[in-house]
Design a protein around this motif. Structure first.
Motif, PDB file in Angstrom:
ATOM      1  N   GLU A  67      -0.069   8.766   0.253  1.00  0.00           N
ATOM      2  CA  GLU A  67       1.140   8.118   0.992  1.00  0.00           C
ATOM      3  C   GLU A  67       1.686   6.499   0.668  1.00  0.00           C
ATOM      4  OE1 GLU A  67       4.280   7.284   3.035  1.00  0.00           O
ATOM      5  OE2 GLU A  67       3.485   9.475   3.021  1.00  0.00           O
ATOM      6  N   PRO A  68       2.775   6.504   0.190  1.00  0.00           N
ATOM      7  CA  PRO A  68       2.863   4.847  -0.110  1.00  0.00           C
ATOM      8  C   PRO A  68       3.388   3.871   0.968  1.00  0.00           C
ATOM      9  CG  PRO A  68       4.939   6.527  -0.788  1.00  0.00           C
ATOM     10  CD  PRO A  68       3.742   7.461  -0.371  1.00  0.00           C
ATOM     11  N   SER A  69       3.908   4.739   2.227  1.00  0.00           N
ATOM     12  CA  SER A  69       4.401   3.778   3.230  1.00  0.00           C
ATOM     13  C   SER A  69       3.282   3.066   3.983  1.00  0.00           C
ATOM     14  CB  SER A  69       5.293   4.431   4.190  1.00  0.00           C
ATOM     15  OG  SER A  69       5.357   3.786   5.445  1.00  0.00           O
ATOM     16  N   SER A  70       3.392   1.802   4.112  1.00  0.00           N
ATOM     17  CA  SER A  70       2.185   1.065   4.826  1.00  0.00           C
ATOM     18  C   SER A  70       2.120   1.772   6.296  1.00  0.00           C
ATOM     19  CB  SER A  70       2.532  -0.513   4.886  1.00  0.00           C
ATOM     20  OG  SER A  70       2.462  -0.912   3.461  1.00  0.00           O
ATOM     21  N   PHE A  71       3.136   1.634   6.940  1.00  0.00           N
ATOM     22  CA  PHE A  71       3.255   1.980   8.334  1.00  0.00           C
ATOM     23  C   PHE A  71       2.741   3.793   8.443  1.00  0.00           C
ATOM     24  CE2 PHE A  71       5.064   4.381  11.777  1.00  0.00           C
ATOM     25  CZ  PHE A  71       5.022   3.560  12.730  1.00  0.00           C
ATOM     26  N   THR A  72       3.219   4.389   7.483  1.00  0.00           N
ATOM     27  CA  THR A  72       2.722   5.891   7.626  1.00  0.00           C
ATOM     28  C   THR A  72       1.483   5.952   7.089  1.00  0.00           C
ATOM     29  OG1 THR A  72       5.219   6.266   7.027  1.00  0.00           O
ATOM     30  CG2 THR A  72       3.636   8.193   6.976  1.00  0.00           C
ATOM     31  N   PHE A  73       0.935   5.217   6.284  1.00  0.00           N
ATOM     32  CA  PHE A  73      -0.511   5.354   5.879  1.00  0.00           C
ATOM     33  C   PHE A  73      -1.439   5.032   7.047  1.00  0.00           C
ATOM     34  CE2 PHE A  73      -4.221   3.587   3.529  1.00  0.00           C
ATOM     35  CZ  PHE A  73      -4.649   4.582   3.019  1.00  0.00           C
ATOM     36  N   GLU A  74      -1.018   4.012   7.778  1.00  0.00           N
ATOM     37  CA  GLU A  74      -1.876   3.904   9.196  1.00  0.00           C
ATOM     38  C   GLU A  74      -1.917   4.898  10.024  1.00  0.00           C
ATOM     39  OE1 GLU A  74      -3.943   1.221   9.477  1.00  0.00           O
ATOM     40  OE2 GLU A  74      -3.605   0.554   7.570  1.00  0.00           O
ATOM     41  N   VAL A  75      -0.705   5.599  10.221  1.00  0.00           N
ATOM     42  CA  VAL A  75      -0.560   6.686  11.002  1.00  0.00           C
ATOM     43  C   VAL A  75      -1.382   7.801  10.558  1.00  0.00           C
ATOM     44  CG1 VAL A  75       0.921   8.727  12.066  1.00  0.00           C
ATOM     45  CG2 VAL A  75       1.758   6.024  11.838  1.00  0.00           C
ATOM     46  N   LEU A  76      -1.366   8.046   9.321  1.00  0.00           N
ATOM     47  CA  LEU A  76      -2.250   9.186   8.219  1.00  0.00           C
ATOM     48  C   LEU A  76      -3.797   8.999   8.973  1.00  0.00           C
ATOM     49  CD1 LEU A  76      -2.618  11.315   6.375  1.00  0.00           C
ATOM     50  CD2 LEU A  76      -2.657   9.662   4.558  1.00  0.00           C
ATOM     51  N   LYS A  77      -4.109   7.492   8.595  1.00  0.00           N
ATOM     52  CA  LYS A  77      -5.664   7.219   8.814  1.00  0.00           C
ATOM     53  C   LYS A  77      -6.045   7.438  10.284  1.00  0.00           C
ATOM     54  CE  LYS A  77      -5.584   2.936   6.997  1.00  0.00           C
ATOM     55  NZ  LYS A  77      -6.183   1.863   6.703  1.00  0.00           N
TER      56      LYS A  77
END
Length: 267
Positions: A67-77
């Motif tokens: 996942e490349p988006s910084s925001f969405t990556f935090e959501v993913l984690k």
């Protein structure tokens, strides 16, 4: 500590998964593809919805979620931690293409003013004119994105077999597949890919037909969910903005769990 906005997005995704709600129509068919201890690549992982489903239908699966988006990556984690599957799903903060490097992640702003994070895509330069040819927008947001190839990633992480790839990357499909030719030729993994005809042509110099040909030329069979049935199809519908397709190789048919794909492949 994740921000309030991240926590809010993650909670909605976590609750949706727990209720098995708002999943895409292709999702139930993953149980007919995955069993045992498959190695799965989730490309364009977003909040991890498909990764979560993979862990439920194949509890011993090893999943690498890009996942490349910084925001969405935090959501993913955050979602992975709340579902207690962080040890099974390995999040990777990167986009996927045909060569490694750095690009821009282009996120359209909807006419409502909200960011359309699910419509984000990678580009070498900011787009001129409309952000996407298949939606109206009110501007965009840009952020740098690290880019890798799946072949390099698998080689660097000792993944000597890939069983399944889920890919939803808003038009970059052909480039990502070019960067995965080795693992596709080596393993003939099952594929679930969302193909974006208009984005492929307008932003990536490709075509939906070229994506399908990557698999046809290797002997794959193509399937699409139509209504409540899985049907084998011969052509891509280029008249829609996007659509999901399954690709299954006959060499892997014997390894399929009992279910609709195994029955279709035997026909």
């Amino acid at each position: 500590m994740p921000s309030i906005r991240v926590l809010g997005h993650a909670f909605r995704a976590w609750r949706r998964n727990r209720r098995w709600a708002k999943h895409e129509p292709e999702t139930p068919y993953l149980a007919d593809l995955l069993s045992g201890s498959p190695v799965c690549l989730h490309v364009g992982a977003s909040d991890g919805r498909h990764s979560y489903v993979m862990t439920q239908v194949a509890p011993r699966a090893q999943i690498h979620a890009f996942e490349p988006s910084s925001f969405t990556f935090e959501v993913l984690k955050t979602c992975l931690a709340w579902h207690r599957i962080a040890g099974q799903v390995h999040p990777v903060h990167a986009a996927v293409s045909d060569m490694p490097g750095e690009m821009l992640l282009v996120t359209p702003k909807k006419t409502s003013g909200r960011l359309g994070r699910t419509y984000a895509y990678v580009a070498a330069q900011p787009p001129v004119g409309a952000v996407r040819p298949d939606m109206e927008d009110a501007g965009l947001e840009l952020e740098p994105a690290q880019v890798l190839t799946l072949d390099d990633y698998c080689d660097g992480h000792g993944l000597d077999r890939v069983d399944f790839i889920r890919m939803d990357i808003e038009g970059a499909e052909l480039k990502a597949l070019k960067g995965a030719e080795h693992i596709i030729d080596r393993d003939h993994p099952h594929i679930l890919i969302e193909i974006h005809p208009r984005m492929l042509e307008a932003r990536f110099g490709g075509s939906a037909e070229a994506v399908a040909e990557v698999f046809r030329s290797r002997g794959y069979r193509m399937f699409e969910v139509r209504g409540d049935r899985l049907e084998e199809v011969a052509d891509i519908d280029a008249g829609v903005p996007w659509r999901d397709y399954f690709f299954v190789h006959p060499e892997r048919a014997a390894d399929l769990p009992d279910g609709v794909f195994k029955a279709r492949m035997a026909a």
